[in-house]
Structures are given as C-alpha cells and as structure tokens.
Scaffold this motif. Structure first.
Motif, PDB file in Angstrom:
ATOM      1  N   VAL A 171      17.181  20.888   0.194  1.00 52.62           N
ATOM      2  CA  VAL A 171      18.039  21.164   0.235  1.00 52.62           C
ATOM      3  C   VAL A 171      17.790  22.093   1.451  1.00 52.62           C
ATOM      4  N   SER A 172      16.858  23.111   2.173  1.00 56.69           N
ATOM      5  CA  SER A 172      16.652  23.922   2.338  1.00 56.69           C
ATOM      6  C   SER A 172      16.303  22.894   4.239  1.00 56.69           C
ATOM      7  N   THR A 173      16.112  22.022   3.332  1.00 52.57           N
ATOM      8  CA  THR A 173      15.947  20.797   5.266  1.00 52.57           C
ATOM      9  C   THR A 173      16.949  20.777   5.293  1.00 52.57           C
ATOM     10  N   MET A 230      19.974  21.186   4.715  1.00 49.37           N
ATOM     11  CA  MET A 230      20.894  21.789   4.756  1.00 49.37           C
ATOM     12  C   MET A 230      21.346  23.615   4.581  1.00 49.37           C
ATOM     13  N   VAL A 231      20.011  24.660   4.565  1.00 53.80           N
ATOM     14  CA  VAL A 231      20.280  25.613   4.166  1.00 53.80           C
ATOM     15  C   VAL A 231      19.439  26.042   5.532  1.00 53.80           C
ATOM     16  N   PHE A 232      18.909  25.454   5.872  1.00 54.59           N
ATOM     17  CA  PHE A 232      18.140  26.147   7.354  1.00 54.59           C
ATOM     18  C   PHE A 232      19.114  25.450   8.561  1.00 54.59           C
ATOM     19  N   ASN A 247      18.984  16.043  -0.756  1.00 50.14           N
ATOM     20  CA  ASN A 247      18.502  15.697   0.517  1.00 50.14           C
ATOM     21  C   ASN A 247      19.615  15.067   1.515  1.00 50.14           C
ATOM     22  N   THR A 267      25.338  18.549   6.820  1.00 52.86           N
ATOM     23  CA  THR A 267      25.285  18.831   7.911  1.00 52.86           C
ATOM     24  C   THR A 267      25.412  17.865   8.688  1.00 52.86           C
ATOM     25  N   ALA A 309      22.628  27.677   8.740  1.00 54.73           N
ATOM     26  CA  ALA A 309      22.104  28.962   8.919  1.00 54.73           C
ATOM     27  C   ALA A 309      21.803  28.953  10.487  1.00 54.73           C
ATOM     28  N   ALA A 362      23.160  16.557   1.362  1.00 53.80           N
ATOM     29  CA  ALA A 362      22.767  17.907   2.117  1.00 53.80           C
ATOM     30  C   ALA A 362      22.948  17.881   3.102  1.00 53.80           C
ATOM     31  N   LEU A 401      14.400  22.013  -3.639  1.00 52.38           N
ATOM     32  CA  LEU A 401      14.184  23.772  -3.378  1.00 52.38           C
ATOM     33  C   LEU A 401      13.919  23.816  -1.262  1.00 52.38           C
ATOM     34  N   THR A 448      14.270  23.973  12.226  1.00 56.77           N
ATOM     35  CA  THR A 448      14.602  24.335  10.955  1.00 56.77           C
ATOM     36  C   THR A 448      13.332  23.302   9.834  1.00 56.77           C
TER      37      THR A 448
END
Length: 459
Positions: A393-395, A397-399, A246, A253, A402, A249, A390, A422
């Motif tokens: 990292v999604s919160t 960087m990934v979201f 977190n 970001t 994107a 990432a 999961l 996000t």
C-alpha cells in the motif's frame, strides 16, 4: 508427488532456474497482451483512442483485483497445507476459491458496466475520448465472469508442479489475443471495443484450457464438495490482501494521476503517462513472475519447517530481481524515443521531447524498485501478510499521493519524478521490514530449522 520432489529435493539454485525463469516468461507473455493492445490501438485507431485506453485501464485492472485477491490469497495456504501433508484441506480451499472468483466476476463486472459512463465522466473526459473509454471498459465488464479466473489458474498450475503448462498457456493467450486484435482492428477495421473483445476471447479460451487438468483429475489439486468456513475466507483474504491492496491502491493512484494529467497536459500528457505504464507493464511481469513463481516452493518449505531452504531460495530471487531491474534502467534511459514511437507513431517535437524526458526520469525507478518487490513477495510467501501489505500500500498509494502533493509545484516533471522517489522510499521501508523479520527468527522461541538441504544448495 512431482511438486513435493521439486520443492524439497531440488538444490535452490537449480530450483530457481526450473521454476522462476519459466514463471518470468509466463508472466511476461500473459502481460504482453496489454503491450500489444496499446501498440495496435495507438497505430490503428489513433492518439485519442490510445489515451482513452489508458484512462480506462485502471478500472480494467480493478475488475481483476478481487479475483487476484482470491487467487493469490488461496495459493499461499494451499502450498502450506500441501507442505504439511493436509491434501484434503488444500483441495477444499482450491474449490472454494474457484467458486468465489466466479461470483466476484459477476458482481464486479455488473457494477463496472453500470457505472462506466459516470466514472469516465468524473475523470474529466468528454466526446470521443470518453466514449472510447466507456466502450473499452464495458467489454471487460461483460466478460468478467469467465475471464477473471485465468490468472488464478496460473497459480494453481504452478502449485501442482505444472510450470511449463502454465508458461505455454500464457504464451498461447498472448499470441491468440494479438492475432485476434490484428484481425479485428487491422483487417476488419472495428473500433476500440474490439481490442477489448480480442483480449477477453484469448483469456476465456485459456481459462478453459487451464481448468481441464483439474476437471480431468490429472493434477495434484482436485475439485471436491466445497465446505465454506469463515476461517477459510479470512485466511484467503489475509494472504491475498497485499496483492489486492496493491492493485486497488495502484489503480486509485493511476486514476488520480490521470485526473491531474488531464488538467496539466490534456490528452498528450495522458498518452505519455500511458507509455510509462506500458514500459512498466513489460518490466514488472518479469519481476513478479520470478518472485511469484517461487512462492509455492517457499510456502511449501516454510510449512515443512525447512527454513534454510527458504533463505537459499530467496537469495536467488533477490539477486535475479536486482539484475533485471538494473538492466531495465539502461534500456529505458538509452532508448526513450524508440519506446515512445512504439505506442505513439506520430510523436514529434514537444510531444516526443516530453515522452523522452519522462522515460529517463522513470528509468531511475528500477534502481531500487527490485528490493521492495522481492521483500513483499517473500513476506507473503512465509505467511506475513501485514508487512507485505504495508510495503504494497505504501508503494502503490501512500508514497505516490504524498509525493504528488509535494512535487506539484514542478508540474509534469514532478509527476514523472514521482515513480523514482516512491521506489526509493519503498526500499527503505522494505529494509526495515526485513531487519524486523530476521530479529523475530533469531528469538529463542523461534521454531527449529528442520531442513535437509542437498549438497551445494546453500551456495
């Protein structure tokens, strides 16, 4: 022992108020140094210095990322081992973790000091903007070996039931840092490097104070002859990876966001983004403090097989996180101009309008952010690092990345909207994680619940 009685015998609602509220105050106090940093730099050194601080801040937080990985990653198995009555294992993990944090501070600090001019230059900064950012970052890098352990000690004090000690140390750290920063900037008129030095001095003093009960053998955890094993390192890395990922990432970001902001709106856009980050720096510690302060209790009861107490404690955590988040929505949406002027005293016209609009869009983040935050903390406390990672990292960087691409046609408005969208996507992901976890607990081969919940504890 004090922590055993607190974690296993206290009714969950009472436990929440005993552990979580001081924890929230503690984390807020420890995070206020960043807010005070921003206020003093913005008011005494001007908008260029404030923008430079925000450009360097992601790298400053990366400086603490490895220490945070080790501190949080060791706190979970320490709590579980204490719940199982394995004090020798807990003491060994504690000792090894402290040594690993100091070593990581030396290595990461040296790397950041050497690479600071190149990293800031790659962001597109030039002139005083770049020079100020390098100065600020290099002070943190030099102090890294003796400052990075301070936040890990916060976890260890809470594990030992020394919750108020942790809270008062964090309050003292913020007060000392603020007083030194006022002296260095407001009285002596020193530059941005002195702002970093003031904070690092506060951290060093409080790190030494936090270590004292452990060296004096007055705490439940004790230093011992370290026995490093690959199993221990893997366990620490596994449990600490959600927070570490977190941090990393999120900073990647932020770096990419700053890269885009420099090109879309220059120093002004970076400064507005900094206002949003300082607002988040006030709200997120409250959420983190409440949830993180309950992790030792959740881990202890999980290790002891008291699963109904775990559920009761977590209900308090989710409810409190929701209340704090929704209150934040109204505060940010109703007070955008005063919040902006706190950091950008001279903001007027288009700059003030940009910041106020950004804050109102940013406020929508906390309609749903609390749910994924509390879920991630719960998964980590019950030794489920993969689902926690999961969500993390999604919160972080990934979201966001994107959405940065998807909302790029909207320009700066798309960047301000990124946070709320996000948070919504993260809440959906967290709901899926919780549903799957509950199905696993409902399986016939799941371990039995051995809890002995005090009367009124499952309210």
């Amino acid at each position: 022992m004090q922590s055993q009685t607190l974690f296993t015998k206290t009714p969950p609602l009472k436990l929440f108020f005993i552990a979580s509220l001081p924890g929230a105050v503690s984390m807020l106090a420890s995070a206020l140094y960043q807010t005070v940093d921003g206020v003093f730099v913005g008011r005494y050194l001007g908008e260029t210095a404030f923008a430079a601080l925000n450009l360097a801040m992601p790298f400053v937080i990366i400086n603490f990322a490895l220490a945070d990985l080790i501190g949080v990653g060791s706190a979970v198995p320490i709590s579980v081992d204490l719940g199982r009555g394995e004090k020798g294992k807990a003491n060994n993990i504690f000792t090894c973790a402290c040594l690993m944090i100091v070593a990581a501070g030396v290595l990461v600090g040296a790397a950041l000091y050497a690479a600071a001019p190149w990293m800031i230059g790659m962001m597109g900064a030039e002139g005083d903007f770049a020079r100020f950012a390098v100065q600020y970052l290099r002070v943190y890098a030099l102090c890294s070996p003796v400052t990075t352990i301070v936040f890990a000690m916060d976890n260890y004090l809470r594990i030992c039931g020394m919750i108020r000690t942790s809270m008062f140390l964090n309050i003292f750290m913020s007060a000392l840092s603020a007083a030194l920063e006022f002296l260095f900037l407001g009285v002596l008129g020193w530059g941005i490097w002195a702002a970093a030095l003031a904070t690092c001095t506060g951290m060093m003093v409080c790190a030494l104070a936090a270590l004292t009960p452990f060296f004096a053998r007055r705490a439940q955890l004790r230093f011992c002859r370290p026995r490093f094993e690959m199993r221990i390192v893997r366990q620490i890395v596994s449990c600490g990876s959600p927070n570490f990922l977190n941090n990393i990432a999120g900073r990647v970001t932020s770096i990419l966001m700053n890269f885009a902001l420099v090109r879309l709106g220059g120093e002004t856009a970076v400064s507005v983004y900094g206002v949003l980050m300082f607002a988040e720096g006030f709200i997120q510690p409250l959420l983190y403090g409440m949830c993180d302060s309950l992790q030792p209790a959740v881990g202890y009861n999980w290790g002891a097989g008291h699963f109904s107490r775990v559920r009761a404690i977590e209900r308090c955590c989710f409810a409190a996180a929701g209340v704090v988040s929704l209150a934040s929505v109204f505060a940010l949406a109703l007070l955008p101009e005063p919040i902006t002027r706190l950091f950008m005293a001279g903001a007027e016209g288009e700059t003030l309008a940009m910041a106020a609009g950004a804050l109102r869009l940013f406020a929508l983040t906390y309609v749903t952010r609390w749910f994924s935050f509390a879920t991630q903390s719960y998964m980590l406390a019950v030794e489920k690092p993969l689902p926690a990672a999961l969500i993390s990292v999604s919160t972080a960087m990934v979201f966001p990345l994107a959405l940065l691409a998807a909302l790029w046609p909207l320009g700066l408005t798309g960047i301000w909207m990124n946070f709320a969208v996000t948070a919504l996507l993260a809440a959906v992901l967290a709901a899926g994680v919780l549903v799957r976890h509950r199905k696993e607990l409902a399986r016939p081969d799941a371990p039995p619940d051995t809890a002995e919940v005090p009367a009124g504890g499952e309210a």
